[in-house]
Design an enzyme around this catalytic site. Sequence first.
Site, PDB file in Angstrom:
ATOM      1  N   PRO A   1      14.014  -8.757   2.540  1.00 45.14           N
ATOM      2  CG  PRO A   1      13.429 -10.446   1.018  1.00 45.14           C
ATOM      3  CD  PRO A   1      13.753 -10.211   2.473  1.00 45.14           C
ATOM      4  CE1 TYR A   2       6.319  -5.454   0.560  1.00 47.49           C
ATOM      5  CE2 TYR A   2       6.499  -5.181   2.935  1.00 47.49           C
ATOM      6  CZ  TYR A   2       5.825  -4.959   1.753  1.00 47.49           C
ATOM      7  OH  TYR A   2       4.644  -4.262   1.764  1.00 47.49           O
ATOM      8  CB  VAL A   3      12.209  -4.285   5.164  1.00 46.52           C
ATOM      9  CG1 VAL A   3      12.787  -3.041   5.833  1.00 46.52           C
ATOM     10  CG2 VAL A   3      11.000  -4.801   5.951  1.00 46.52           C
TER      11      VAL A   3
ATOM     12  CE  LYS B   1       6.250  -2.214  -1.270  1.00 37.94           C
ATOM     13  NZ  LYS B   1       5.356  -1.487  -2.197  1.00 37.94           N
TER      14      LYS B   1
END
Length: 263
Positions: free
Chosen positions: A160-162, A165
Amino acid sequence: MSTRATGLLDGRVVLVNGGTQGVGAAVARAAVREGAHVAVTGRRPEPGEALVAELTAAGGRALFVPADLADAGQAKASVARVVEAYGRVDCLVNAAGLTDRGTLLDTTPELFDRHIAVNLRAPFFAMQAAVADMVGRGASGTVVNVITSSAHGGQPFLAPYVAAKAGLVGLTRNAAHAHRFDRVRINGLNIGWTATEGEDATQRAFHGAGDDWREQAAARLPMGRLGQPDEIADFVVLLLSDRSGVVTGSVIDWDQNVLGGLD
Protein backbone atom coordinates in the site's frame (compact mmCIF):
# COMPACT_ATOMS: atom_id res chain seq x y z
CA MET A 1 24.86 18.73 10.25
CA SER A 2 25.92 20.67 7.20
CA THR A 3 27.26 24.12 8.03
CA ARG A 4 27.02 25.73 4.61
CA ALA A 5 25.09 29.00 4.61
CA THR A 6 25.00 30.81 1.28
CA GLY A 7 21.59 32.45 1.51
CA LEU A 8 19.94 30.16 -1.03
CA LEU A 9 16.53 30.79 0.54
CA ASP A 10 16.94 34.31 1.91
CA GLY A 11 13.55 35.69 2.91
CA ARG A 12 11.59 32.75 1.50
CA VAL A 13 8.66 31.30 3.43
CA VAL A 14 9.02 27.52 3.56
CA LEU A 15 6.34 25.12 4.82
CA VAL A 16 7.58 21.63 5.69
CA ASN A 17 4.77 19.13 6.14
CA GLY A 18 5.91 16.32 8.40
CA GLY A 19 8.66 18.63 9.57
CA THR A 20 9.04 17.77 13.25
CA GLN A 21 11.43 14.82 12.89
CA GLY A 22 13.59 12.91 10.45
CA VAL A 23 14.05 14.26 6.95
CA GLY A 24 11.44 16.97 7.46
CA ALA A 25 13.18 18.39 10.53
CA ALA A 26 16.52 18.29 8.70
CA VAL A 27 14.96 20.26 5.83
CA ALA A 28 13.61 22.83 8.29
CA ARG A 29 17.08 23.28 9.84
CA ALA A 30 18.75 23.58 6.44
CA ALA A 31 16.14 26.07 5.22
CA VAL A 32 16.62 28.31 8.26
CA ARG A 33 20.37 28.08 7.85
CA GLU A 34 19.91 29.29 4.26
CA GLY A 35 17.86 32.31 5.34
CA ALA A 36 14.25 31.07 5.14
CA HIS A 37 11.31 31.66 7.44
CA VAL A 38 10.03 28.18 8.26
CA ALA A 39 6.81 26.52 9.37
CA VAL A 40 6.60 22.83 10.25
CA THR A 41 3.57 20.63 10.72
CA GLY A 42 3.11 17.55 12.87
CA ARG A 43 0.61 15.75 15.03
CA ARG A 44 2.52 15.98 18.31
CA PRO A 45 3.19 19.42 19.83
CA GLU A 46 6.22 18.44 21.93
CA PRO A 47 8.70 17.77 19.12
CA GLY A 48 7.20 20.57 17.05
CA GLU A 49 7.64 23.18 19.73
CA ALA A 50 11.09 21.85 20.61
CA LEU A 51 12.22 22.21 16.99
CA VAL A 52 10.81 25.74 16.78
CA ALA A 53 12.70 26.66 19.95
CA GLU A 54 15.89 25.24 18.46
CA LEU A 55 15.48 27.11 15.18
CA THR A 56 14.58 30.35 16.95
CA ALA A 57 17.60 30.05 19.23
CA ALA A 58 19.73 29.68 16.09
CA GLY A 59 18.43 33.05 14.90
CA GLY A 60 15.69 31.82 12.59
CA ARG A 61 12.02 32.59 12.38
CA ALA A 62 9.96 29.44 12.84
CA LEU A 63 6.38 28.35 13.50
CA PHE A 64 4.82 25.03 14.51
CA VAL A 65 1.42 24.24 12.99
CA PRO A 66 -0.36 21.28 14.62
CA ALA A 67 -1.92 19.14 11.90
CA ASP A 68 -3.00 15.57 11.27
CA LEU A 69 -2.24 15.40 7.56
CA ALA A 70 -4.41 12.32 7.13
CA ASP A 71 -7.26 14.84 7.27
CA ALA A 72 -7.33 16.67 3.92
CA GLY A 73 -8.95 19.66 5.58
CA GLN A 74 -6.06 19.99 8.02
CA ALA A 75 -3.53 19.62 5.20
CA LYS A 76 -5.12 22.59 3.42
CA ALA A 77 -5.55 24.54 6.65
CA SER A 78 -1.83 24.22 7.41
CA VAL A 79 -1.12 26.32 4.33
CA ALA A 80 -3.75 28.86 5.34
CA ARG A 81 -2.16 29.14 8.77
CA VAL A 82 1.25 29.86 7.26
CA VAL A 83 -0.20 32.47 4.90
CA GLU A 84 -1.90 34.08 7.91
CA ALA A 85 1.38 34.16 9.85
CA TYR A 86 3.86 35.07 7.10
CA GLY A 87 1.68 36.53 4.37
CA ARG A 88 2.48 33.88 1.76
CA VAL A 89 4.01 30.49 1.01
CA ASP A 90 7.01 30.50 -1.33
CA CYS A 91 8.12 26.90 -0.94
CA LEU A 92 6.36 23.70 0.11
CA VAL A 93 8.03 20.45 1.14
CA ASN A 94 5.87 17.37 1.59
CA ALA A 95 7.99 15.16 3.86
CA ALA A 96 5.34 13.32 5.88
CA GLY A 97 5.11 9.59 5.33
CA LEU A 98 3.43 6.45 6.66
CA THR A 99 5.42 3.22 6.24
CA ASP A 100 3.23 0.67 8.07
CA ARG A 101 3.72 -2.73 6.49
CA GLY A 102 1.26 -4.65 4.32
CA THR A 103 1.43 -7.06 1.39
CA LEU A 104 -1.00 -7.43 -1.48
CA LEU A 105 -2.59 -10.40 0.31
CA ASP A 106 -2.88 -9.09 3.89
CA THR A 107 -3.47 -5.33 3.49
CA THR A 108 -6.86 -4.30 4.84
CA PRO A 109 -8.95 -1.55 3.26
CA GLU A 110 -8.35 0.49 6.41
CA LEU A 111 -4.54 0.23 6.10
CA PHE A 112 -4.71 1.02 2.39
CA ASP A 113 -6.82 4.10 3.07
CA ARG A 114 -4.37 5.34 5.73
CA HIS A 115 -1.52 5.11 3.25
CA ILE A 116 -3.46 6.97 0.60
CA ALA A 117 -4.51 9.62 3.13
CA VAL A 118 -0.99 10.41 4.38
CA ASN A 119 1.24 9.56 1.42
CA LEU A 120 -0.88 10.85 -1.46
CA ARG A 121 -4.00 12.78 -0.47
CA ALA A 122 -2.20 15.06 2.02
CA PRO A 123 0.45 16.18 -0.51
CA PHE A 124 -2.28 16.68 -3.13
CA PHE A 125 -4.33 19.08 -1.02
CA ALA A 126 -1.33 20.82 0.54
CA MET A 127 -0.05 21.49 -2.98
CA GLN A 128 -3.51 22.62 -4.05
CA ALA A 129 -3.56 25.26 -1.31
CA ALA A 130 0.08 26.34 -1.68
CA VAL A 131 0.03 26.59 -5.46
CA ALA A 132 -3.27 28.49 -5.28
CA ASP A 133 -1.53 31.05 -3.05
CA MET A 134 1.40 31.34 -5.46
CA VAL A 135 -0.80 31.64 -8.54
CA GLY A 136 -3.17 34.04 -6.80
CA ARG A 137 -0.28 36.39 -6.07
CA GLY A 138 1.18 35.98 -9.54
CA ALA A 139 4.37 34.78 -7.87
CA SER A 140 6.78 31.98 -8.68
CA GLY A 141 7.29 29.20 -6.16
CA THR A 142 8.73 25.75 -5.61
CA VAL A 143 7.50 22.43 -4.27
CA VAL A 144 9.53 19.35 -3.38
CA ASN A 145 7.81 16.05 -2.65
CA VAL A 146 9.87 13.57 -0.64
CA ILE A 147 8.92 10.23 -2.15
CA THR A 148 10.78 6.88 -2.08
CA SER A 149 12.90 4.68 -4.30
CA SER A 150 10.34 1.96 -3.52
CA ALA A 151 7.93 3.82 -5.81
CA HIS A 152 9.63 1.96 -8.67
CA GLY A 153 8.21 -1.32 -7.36
CA GLY A 154 9.43 -1.79 -3.84
CA GLN A 155 9.34 -4.66 -1.40
CA PRO A 156 6.41 -7.10 -1.14
CA PHE A 157 5.67 -5.93 2.41
CA LEU A 158 5.21 -2.32 1.26
CA ALA A 159 2.33 -2.82 -1.17
CA PRO A 160 0.00 0.00 0.00
CA TYR A 161 2.95 2.33 0.61
CA VAL A 162 4.24 1.73 -2.91
CA ALA A 163 0.77 2.26 -4.39
CA ALA A 164 0.40 5.64 -2.68
CA LYS A 165 3.96 6.86 -3.30
CA ALA A 166 3.86 5.81 -6.96
CA GLY A 167 0.75 7.94 -7.21
CA LEU A 168 2.74 10.84 -5.75
CA VAL A 169 5.34 10.42 -8.51
CA GLY A 170 2.61 10.83 -11.12
CA LEU A 171 1.05 13.74 -9.25
CA THR A 172 4.41 15.52 -9.05
CA ARG A 173 4.84 15.39 -12.81
CA ASN A 174 1.22 16.26 -13.53
CA ALA A 175 1.24 19.31 -11.26
CA ALA A 176 4.61 20.46 -12.61
CA HIS A 177 3.30 20.29 -16.16
CA ALA A 178 0.06 22.06 -15.24
CA HIS A 179 1.79 25.00 -13.54
CA ARG A 180 5.01 25.43 -15.52
CA PHE A 181 3.74 28.64 -17.13
CA ASP A 182 2.84 29.93 -13.66
CA ARG A 183 6.58 29.64 -12.90
CA VAL A 184 5.81 27.16 -10.12
CA ARG A 185 8.45 24.43 -10.16
CA ILE A 186 7.50 21.05 -8.67
CA ASN A 187 10.00 18.22 -8.23
CA GLY A 188 10.40 15.05 -6.22
CA LEU A 189 13.08 12.95 -4.56
CA ASN A 190 12.91 9.16 -4.51
CA ILE A 191 15.00 8.67 -1.38
CA GLY A 192 16.63 5.40 -0.43
CA TRP A 193 17.19 3.79 2.95
CA THR A 194 17.75 6.62 5.43
CA ALA A 195 18.72 6.67 9.11
CA THR A 196 15.82 8.48 10.81
CA GLU A 197 13.94 8.19 14.09
CA GLY A 198 10.93 6.88 12.20
CA GLU A 199 12.98 4.21 10.41
CA ASP A 200 14.42 3.09 13.73
CA ALA A 201 10.92 2.68 15.16
CA THR A 202 9.76 0.86 12.01
CA GLN A 203 12.68 -1.58 12.03
CA ARG A 204 12.06 -2.42 15.67
CA ALA A 205 8.27 -2.67 15.38
CA PHE A 206 7.98 -4.62 12.13
CA HIS A 207 11.29 -6.46 11.71
CA GLY A 208 12.42 -7.25 15.26
CA ALA A 209 15.59 -5.20 14.80
CA GLY A 210 18.05 -4.77 17.62
CA ASP A 211 20.27 -1.85 18.56
CA ASP A 212 22.80 -2.77 15.86
CA TRP A 213 20.40 -2.79 12.91
CA ARG A 214 22.01 0.32 11.38
CA GLU A 215 25.45 -1.31 11.34
CA GLN A 216 24.02 -4.51 9.85
CA ALA A 217 22.15 -2.55 7.19
CA ALA A 218 25.18 -0.42 6.35
CA ALA A 219 27.30 -3.51 5.76
CA ARG A 220 24.94 -4.57 2.96
CA LEU A 221 24.88 -1.20 1.18
CA PRO A 222 27.23 -0.12 -1.63
CA MET A 223 28.51 2.99 0.16
CA GLY A 224 28.77 1.20 3.50
CA ARG A 225 26.26 3.43 5.25
CA LEU A 226 22.65 4.54 5.24
CA GLY A 227 21.64 7.90 3.79
CA GLN A 228 21.52 10.77 6.25
CA PRO A 229 18.65 13.28 6.66
CA ASP A 230 21.04 16.26 6.48
CA GLU A 231 22.30 15.10 3.08
CA ILE A 232 18.76 14.88 1.74
CA ALA A 233 17.95 18.26 3.26
CA ASP A 234 20.78 19.92 1.35
CA PHE A 235 19.42 18.45 -1.88
CA VAL A 236 15.88 19.60 -1.07
CA VAL A 237 17.11 23.14 -0.37
CA LEU A 238 18.89 23.15 -3.73
CA LEU A 239 15.67 22.17 -5.51
CA LEU A 240 13.71 24.81 -3.61
CA SER A 241 16.21 27.50 -4.54
CA ASP A 242 16.95 29.39 -7.74
CA ARG A 243 20.21 27.45 -7.98
CA SER A 244 18.27 24.55 -9.50
CA GLY A 245 17.39 26.77 -12.44
CA VAL A 246 14.37 25.85 -14.56
CA VAL A 247 14.16 22.22 -13.44
CA THR A 248 10.57 21.07 -12.94
CA GLY A 249 8.72 17.77 -13.19
CA SER A 250 11.84 15.82 -12.25
CA VAL A 251 11.67 12.90 -9.84
CA ILE A 252 15.27 12.21 -8.88
CA ASP A 253 16.51 8.92 -7.46
CA TRP A 254 18.45 9.91 -4.34
CA ASP A 255 19.83 6.47 -3.64
CA GLN A 256 22.95 4.31 -3.79
CA ASN A 257 21.31 1.47 -5.69
CA VAL A 258 20.93 1.91 -9.45
CA LEU A 259 17.54 1.19 -10.96
CA GLY A 260 17.86 -1.41 -13.71
CA GLY A 261 21.41 -2.39 -12.79
CA LEU A 262 22.04 -6.14 -12.57
CA ASP A 263 24.94 -8.13 -11.12
